[in-house]
Design an enzyme around this catalytic site. Structure first.
Site, PDB file in Angstrom:
ATOM      1  N   SER A  55       5.270  -5.542   3.066  1.00 53.48           N
ATOM      2  CA  SER A  55       3.962  -5.609   3.715  1.00 53.48           C
ATOM      3  C   SER A  55       2.991  -6.395   2.844  1.00 53.48           C
ATOM      4  O   SER A  55       3.195  -7.575   2.588  1.00 53.48           O
ATOM      5  CB  SER A  55       3.455  -4.193   4.016  1.00 53.48           C
ATOM      6  OG  SER A  55       2.307  -4.230   4.829  1.00 53.48           O
ATOM      7  N   LEU A  56       1.936  -5.772   2.335  1.00 50.97           N
ATOM      8  CA  LEU A  56       0.984  -6.465   1.472  1.00 50.97           C
ATOM      9  C   LEU A  56       1.683  -7.127   0.290  1.00 50.97           C
ATOM     10  O   LEU A  56       1.245  -8.172  -0.204  1.00 50.97           O
ATOM     11  CB  LEU A  56      -0.076  -5.488   0.956  1.00 50.97           C
ATOM     12  CG  LEU A  56      -1.014  -6.089  -0.087  1.00 50.97           C
ATOM     13  CD1 LEU A  56      -2.050  -6.968   0.565  1.00 50.97           C
ATOM     14  CD2 LEU A  56      -1.645  -5.027  -0.949  1.00 50.97           C
ATOM     15  N   GLN A  58       2.809 -11.003  10.694  1.00 49.75           N
ATOM     16  CA  GLN A  58       3.169  -9.804   9.929  1.00 49.75           C
ATOM     17  C   GLN A  58       2.274  -8.615  10.267  1.00 49.75           C
ATOM     18  O   GLN A  58       2.717  -7.466  10.256  1.00 49.75           O
ATOM     19  CB  GLN A  58       3.094 -10.109   8.430  1.00 49.75           C
ATOM     20  CG  GLN A  58       3.648  -8.999   7.544  1.00 49.75           C
ATOM     21  CD  GLN A  58       2.862  -8.830   6.260  1.00 49.75           C
ATOM     22  OE1 GLN A  58       1.657  -8.646   6.289  1.00 49.75           O
ATOM     23  NE2 GLN A  58       3.560  -8.889   5.149  1.00 49.75           N
ATOM     24  N   HIS A  74       1.086  -2.880  11.317  1.00 47.37           N
ATOM     25  CA  HIS A  74       2.293  -3.516  11.861  1.00 47.37           C
ATOM     26  C   HIS A  74       2.611  -3.148  13.307  1.00 47.37           C
ATOM     27  O   HIS A  74       3.758  -3.270  13.732  1.00 47.37           O
ATOM     28  CB  HIS A  74       3.504  -3.234  10.956  1.00 47.37           C
ATOM     29  CG  HIS A  74       3.286  -3.689   9.552  1.00 47.37           C
ATOM     30  ND1 HIS A  74       3.167  -5.016   9.225  1.00 47.37           N
ATOM     31  CD2 HIS A  74       3.130  -2.997   8.393  1.00 47.37           C
ATOM     32  CE1 HIS A  74       2.948  -5.126   7.918  1.00 47.37           C
ATOM     33  NE2 HIS A  74       2.914  -3.912   7.402  1.00 47.37           N
ATOM     34  N   GLN A 104       0.831  -1.209   0.000  1.00 48.24           N
ATOM     35  CA  GLN A 104       0.000   0.000   0.000  1.00 48.24           C
ATOM     36  C   GLN A 104       0.864   1.256   0.000  1.00 48.24           C
ATOM     37  O   GLN A 104       1.927   1.290   0.607  1.00 48.24           O
ATOM     38  CB  GLN A 104      -0.890   0.013   1.242  1.00 48.24           C
ATOM     39  CG  GLN A 104      -2.117  -0.862   1.109  1.00 48.24           C
ATOM     40  CD  GLN A 104      -3.025  -0.759   2.322  1.00 48.24           C
ATOM     41  OE1 GLN A 104      -2.984  -1.615   3.197  1.00 48.24           O
ATOM     42  NE2 GLN A 104      -3.828   0.262   2.361  1.00 48.24           N
ATOM     43  N   ARG A 139      -8.473  -8.996   4.672  1.00 47.88           N
ATOM     44  CA  ARG A 139      -7.391  -8.460   5.512  1.00 47.88           C
ATOM     45  C   ARG A 139      -7.572  -6.950   5.694  1.00 47.88           C
ATOM     46  O   ARG A 139      -7.440  -6.425   6.803  1.00 47.88           O
ATOM     47  CB  ARG A 139      -6.041  -8.763   4.863  1.00 47.88           C
ATOM     48  CG  ARG A 139      -4.801  -8.262   5.606  1.00 47.88           C
ATOM     49  CD  ARG A 139      -3.561  -8.682   4.820  1.00 47.88           C
ATOM     50  NE  ARG A 139      -2.299  -8.310   5.461  1.00 47.88           N
ATOM     51  CZ  ARG A 139      -1.604  -7.211   5.194  1.00 47.88           C
ATOM     52  NH1 ARG A 139      -2.079  -6.335   4.299  1.00 47.88           N
ATOM     53  NH2 ARG A 139      -0.457  -6.961   5.801  1.00 47.88           N
TER      54      ARG A 139
END
Length: 312
Positions: free
Chosen positions: A91-92, A249, A200, A10, A116
């Protein structure tokens, strides 16, 4: 020299992203059609036409960016690009990497990414969380600042993106306290990030618990290409480990500096960023100056990357 590939998360999305590659590549068009069918919504129309506010909603951004990374990967293979020896996603982007490595099908992944996003948004009331980027401070200095300004709230260093570039996340009031004092503490720059979810950090524990349930229903395969995971900087060898690291994560730091260093140590002298923008390419060059980094997001950059890798 070995090839590594990176997938953005993102923040790299924009209305109109990948439009030239979409027009030029059947693989890209087919990828977005597949994702749209899985979501029962026209994902490409959202990317093409917006509005930006709708694309920026976490539950939409996540499947859009996941699909974008996979689409560029497929365009690379369609054009005869070399197979990489290692993958990593920010991340994603880790989900894009897992799809490309054959750990899960795209259709299941985009549905999971949408859920998610919804779980993350629901975990923290709107306006209660925030993220900020700090430039010019070392990792330990940022950790210390976060501890100093947390008070009785959550405030953590969560993205270790490059030397001197660390992102913090937590309760909005705590993030603002840190921002108010960051320059005084030696930061060259400190900016609030335009995000709706404090990713996170510990505020994501409720979302992680629910995500773990979603992950249990998915049939993961052992990746055909090693994927470095954000939370552990390690490579998962089985489905149970993949589920565990994806759950972890959500509330653990993105250890991007170490991830890039691991690819470099493994012999990946060239890293290709698959997806819109050049964020990860820029970070990788700052992390390891010996790396050749290439961003692929349109026909011109695809051709340049193909030529560069072929000449190695």
């Amino acid at each position: 020299m070995a090839l590594g590939m990176m997938f953005p998360g993102q923040g790299s999305q924009s209305v109109g992203m990948l439009s030239e590659l979409y027009a030029a590549s059947a693989a890209v068009r087919n990828t977005f059609a597949e994702a749209s069918d899985a979501l029962e919504t026209d994902l490409w129309a959202l990317i093409s036409d917006g509005p930006e506010s709708e694309l920026g909603r976490t539950e939409n951004t996540q499947p859009a960016m996941l699909s974008a990374g996979v689409a560029v990967w497929r365009a690379w293979l369609e054009a005869g690009g070399a197979m990489p020896t290692m993958l990593a996603g920010h991340s994603l982007g880790e989900y894009s990497a897992l799809v490309c490595a054959g750990a899960m099908p795209l259709a299941a992944a985009v549905r999971l990414a949408r859920q998610r996003g919804r779980l993350m948004q629901a975990a923290v009331a709107e306006g209660e969380g925030a993220m900020a980027a700090l430039l010019g401070l070392g990792d330990d200095a940022v950790r210390a600042l976060a501890a100093e300004h947390a008070g009785n709230q959550v405030l953590e260093a969560v993205n270790f993106n490059a030397p001197g570039q660390v992102v913090v996340a937590g309760n909005r009031a705590a993030v603002q306290r840190l921002l108010d004092n960051a320059r005084e503490a030696g930061a060259r720059k400190a900016v609030l990030l335009p995000v709706s979810v404090p990713s996170h950090c510990a505020l994501m524990h409720p979302a992680a618990e629910q995500l773990a349930v979603e992950l249990e229903s998915l049939d993961f395969q052992v990746p055909s290409i090693p994927v470095i995971h954000n939370a552990t900087v390690d490579i998962a060898a089985d489905a149970a480990t993949i589920r565990a690291v994806l759950t972890r994560q959500l509330y653990s730091p993105v250890r991007w500096v170490e991830s890039v260093e691991r690819m470099a140590t493994a012999g990946c002298g060239t890293l290709i960023e698959c997806g819109p923008g050049k964020v990860l390419s820029g970070l990788a060059r700052r992390i390891e100056k010996s790396l050749t980094t290439l961003a692929v997001f349109d026909p011109a950059t695809l051709a340049q990357a193909l030529e560069a890798v072929a000449l190695e």
